[in-house]
Design a protein around this motif. Structure first.
Motif: not given
Length: 114
Positions: A48-53
Motif C-alpha cells: 500500500v505505502a511506505q516511508i523511509s527513515s
C-alpha cells in the motif's frame, strides 16, 4: 524482538476517511522503512505505502492521491491517512517495520460500504 500494534480500522461509507496508526516497541535498532500492506478476501497481500527513515514515501498506484503515509520517529509510530475510501479498499491492513529484517503487526480490518 519487535512488537507492532495497529489501531484505527473500522467501518466507513464510501467517500469517507479513516486514519490507521501503528506503534512499534521492543528491540528497535536502525529503522529503514515502515509501511503498510493490505489483504482483501481471497487475494494476496499487497503493498500500500511506505516511508523511509529519510521521509521518502512510496504508494501503490491504486491509493496515490487518496492515502497519505507519515511517521513520528520519536514515537516509532507510522500513520496512514485514508481519504476518499472505496469499497475496493476493504481489506485487513498490516503494518510492517524493516530493519535488518521485517516485522509485522497483527492487522486491522478496514471495511468500506457502498
Amino acid at each position: 524482538q519487535v512488537e507492532l500494534v495497529e489501531s484505527g480500522g473500522g467501518l466507513v461509507q464510501a467517500g469517507g476517511s479513516l486514519r490507521l496508526s501503528c506503534a512499534a516497541s521492543g528491540s528497535i535498532l536502525s529503522i529503514k522503512t515502515m509501511g503498510w500492506y493490505r489483504q482483501a478476501p481471497g487475494k494476496q497481500r499487497g503493498f500500500v505505502a511506505q516511508i523511509s527513515s529519510g521521509g521518502i514515501t512510496m504508494y501503490a498506484n491504486s491509493v496515490t492521491g487518496r492515502f497519505t503515509i507519515s511517521r513520528d520517529s520519536a514515537k516509532n509510530t507510522v500513520y496512514l491517512q485514508m481519504d476518499s475510501l472505496r469499497p475496493e479498499d476493504t481489506a485487513i491492513y498490516y503494518c510492517y517495520l524493516a530493519t535488518t529484517g521485517r516485522s509485522w503487526g497483527q492487522g486491522t480490518q478496514v471495511t468500506v460500504s457502498s
